[in-house]
Design a protein around this motif. Structure first.
Motif, mmCIF file in Angstrom:
data_model
loop_
_atom_site.group_PDB
_atom_site.id
_atom_site.type_symbol
_atom_site.label_atom_id
_atom_site.label_comp_id
_atom_site.label_asym_id
_atom_site.label_seq_id
_atom_site.Cartn_x
_atom_site.Cartn_y
_atom_site.Cartn_z
ATOM 1 N N PRO A 1 -0.773 -4.818 -3.904
ATOM 2 C CA PRO A 1 0.324 -4.185 -3.159
ATOM 3 C C PRO A 1 0.678 -2.789 -3.663
ATOM 4 O O PRO A 1 1.272 -2.001 -2.916
ATOM 5 C CB PRO A 1 1.498 -5.161 -3.357
ATOM 6 N N TRP A 2 0.328 -2.462 -4.902
ATOM 7 C CA TRP A 2 0.626 -1.121 -5.419
ATOM 8 C C TRP A 2 -0.580 -0.173 -5.324
ATOM 9 O O TRP A 2 -0.540 0.929 -5.868
ATOM 10 C CB TRP A 2 1.109 -1.204 -6.862
ATOM 11 N N ALA A 3 -1.631 -0.602 -4.630
ATOM 12 C CA ALA A 3 -2.785 0.272 -4.443
ATOM 13 C C ALA A 3 -2.377 1.498 -3.620
ATOM 14 O O ALA A 3 -1.445 1.441 -2.818
ATOM 15 C CB ALA A 3 -3.910 -0.484 -3.753
ATOM 16 N N VAL A 4 -3.069 2.604 -3.846
ATOM 17 C CA VAL A 4 -2.676 3.893 -3.270
ATOM 18 C C VAL A 4 -3.837 4.486 -2.470
ATOM 19 O O VAL A 4 -4.992 4.431 -2.900
ATOM 20 C CB VAL A 4 -2.264 4.889 -4.387
ATOM 21 N N VAL A 5 -3.509 5.045 -1.312
ATOM 22 C CA VAL A 5 -4.488 5.816 -0.536
ATOM 23 C C VAL A 5 -4.388 7.261 -1.014
ATOM 24 O O VAL A 5 -3.376 7.928 -0.799
ATOM 25 C CB VAL A 5 -4.214 5.715 0.972
ATOM 26 N N PHE A 6 -5.439 7.737 -1.689
ATOM 27 C CA PHE A 6 -5.447 9.078 -2.249
ATOM 28 C C PHE A 6 -6.164 10.054 -1.324
ATOM 29 O O PHE A 6 -7.208 9.702 -0.746
ATOM 30 C CB PHE A 6 -6.160 9.094 -3.609
ATOM 31 N N PRO A 7 -5.665 11.274 -1.185
ATOM 32 C CA PRO A 7 -6.423 12.288 -0.438
ATOM 33 C C PRO A 7 -7.743 12.548 -1.154
ATOM 34 O O PRO A 7 -7.784 12.739 -2.363
ATOM 35 C CB PRO A 7 -5.500 13.515 -0.482
ATOM 36 N N GLY A 8 -8.827 12.501 -0.391
ATOM 37 C CA GLY A 8 -10.144 12.673 -0.984
ATOM 38 C C GLY A 8 -10.773 11.371 -1.418
ATOM 39 O O GLY A 8 -11.953 11.325 -1.766
ATOM 40 N N GLY A 9 -9.989 10.290 -1.402
ATOM 41 C CA GLY A 9 -10.501 8.998 -1.830
ATOM 42 C C GLY A 9 -10.865 8.074 -0.687
ATOM 43 O O GLY A 9 -11.118 6.887 -0.923
ATOM 44 N N GLY A 10 -10.900 8.600 0.515
ATOM 45 C CA GLY A 10 -11.241 7.770 1.660
ATOM 46 C C GLY A 10 -10.026 7.061 2.223
ATOM 47 O O GLY A 10 -8.914 7.186 1.707
ATOM 48 N N PRO A 11 -10.211 6.281 3.278
ATOM 49 C CA PRO A 11 -9.079 5.642 3.962
ATOM 50 C C PRO A 11 -8.567 4.375 3.290
ATOM 51 O O PRO A 11 -7.504 3.877 3.653
ATOM 52 C CB PRO A 11 -9.665 5.317 5.339
ATOM 53 N N MET B 1 0.838 -1.200 0.000
ATOM 54 C CA MET B 1 0.000 0.000 0.000
ATOM 55 C C MET B 1 0.872 1.249 0.000
ATOM 56 O O MET B 1 1.894 1.306 0.683
ATOM 57 C CB MET B 1 -0.920 0.012 1.224
ATOM 58 N N ILE B 2 0.489 2.229 -0.790
ATOM 59 C CA ILE B 2 1.244 3.468 -0.935
ATOM 60 C C ILE B 2 0.370 4.640 -0.474
ATOM 61 O O ILE B 2 -0.825 4.686 -0.785
ATOM 62 C CB ILE B 2 1.671 3.678 -2.401
ATOM 63 N N ILE B 3 0.949 5.561 0.256
ATOM 64 C CA ILE B 3 0.240 6.768 0.683
ATOM 65 C C ILE B 3 0.600 7.915 -0.267
ATOM 66 O O ILE B 3 1.780 8.232 -0.420
ATOM 67 C CB ILE B 3 0.592 7.158 2.132
ATOM 68 N N HIS B 4 -0.382 8.485 -0.908
ATOM 69 C CA HIS B 4 -0.142 9.600 -1.831
ATOM 70 C C HIS B 4 0.021 10.888 -1.023
ATOM 71 O O HIS B 4 -0.897 11.319 -0.335
ATOM 72 C CB HIS B 4 -1.320 9.747 -2.802
ATOM 73 N N ASP B 5 1.202 11.495 -1.119
ATOM 74 C CA ASP B 5 1.425 12.740 -0.380
ATOM 75 C C ASP B 5 2.206 13.747 -1.234
ATOM 76 O O ASP B 5 3.032 14.501 -0.730
ATOM 77 C CB ASP B 5 2.162 12.477 0.935
#
Length: 260
Positions: free
Chosen positions: A155-165, A1-5
């Motif tokens: 595994p390469w899915a991303v947590v996007f700001p505005g896209g929920g947790p 999982m990747i955190i988009h920042d």
């Protein structure tokens, strides 16, 4: 999982902000111009450097005006009149490929009239220049954290700001790879094989339409529209179907005409 920042602002000069989204578009136009000059120098080419610069300028105007207008009409048709000024806020994203395509088609027609070139002579020359610019735009979408995909446990899915947790498919990166890199390789290789007039244009429409249709299955539909039908059919797929059909028809007609 990747955190988009990623900060969408590349740098600021006082109160003036330069966004990565705009930089990726400039990079796309620069790549198209460079590739166009390479094509123009190939043996048998009827293009020169000045014509390449002109068509890139025409196309850039068509992409920006058509892309923004297409987004407002296809994906946000019920925007209140008082918010129409959002048309100019391109740094926030919100560009429709299909609207941009219409803008470029008009630009190519105008260019052809001025330079006495047939429409498909222009379109076949331009088509291989487009995918890398599309890919650059998708990188801009990723940096802007827009047009993300459905929830995923890859595994390469991303947590996007505005896209929920929850992590999501980075669908804009899928499009970067398919519509940008893969489509460019196919078109550049195919255009060097001496295909008949219209065939390169047809392959571009067929290739982009097919790739976009597939990626839409993992891309979250626009909130203001949702699914158009069947709980899976999106506006992007509805706009891509005519491209698939039209591209296949153009290629069939190109080879049929060449063999007669």
């Amino acid at each position: 999982m990747i955190i988009h920042d990623i900060d969408p602002v590349a740098f600021s000069i006082g109160s003036f902000k330069v966004h990565w989204y705009g930089i990726t578009y400039l990079a796309g136009f620069a790549l198209a111009w460079w590739l166009g000059t390479v094509r123009a120098r190939q043996p048998g080419s009827s293009w020169n450097a000045e014509q390449v610069s002109d068509i890139i300028f025409y196309a850039a105007v068509g992409v920006i005006a058509g892309g923004r207008l297409g987004y407002m009409l296809f994906y946000n048709p019920f925007l209140p009149a008082g918010e129409a000024s959002q048309f100019w806020e391109v740094w926030k994203g919100g560009m429709s490929f299909h609207g941009g395509l219409i803008g470029v088609l008009i630009a190519m027609w105008l260019f052809g009239r001025r330079h006495r070139k047939g429409f498909f002579e222009v379109a076949d020359f331009v088509a291989p220049l487009v995918p890398l610019g599309l890919g650059a735009g998708r990188i801009g979408n990723y940096i802007n954290a827009e047009l993300w995909g459905k929830v995923s446990d890859l595994p390469w899915a991303v947590v996007f700001p505005g896209g929920g947790p929850l992590p999501r498919h980075p669908s804009m990166l899928y499009e970067f790879f398919l519509e940008g890199v893969v489509l460019f390789v196919i078109l550049w290789w195919y255009s060097k094989k001496g295909p008949p007039r219209m065939a390169v244009s047809g392959l571009f429409l067929l290739g982009y339409g097919s790739f976009r249709f597939l990626v839409e299955f993992v891309r979250e539909p626009d909130r203001q529209l949702g699914y158009l039908a069947f709980d899976w059919f999106t506006m992007g797929q509805a706009l891509s179907l005519p491209m698939i059909i039209g591209g296949g028809a153009l290629m069939w007609w190109a080879y049929r005409s060449a063999n007669n």
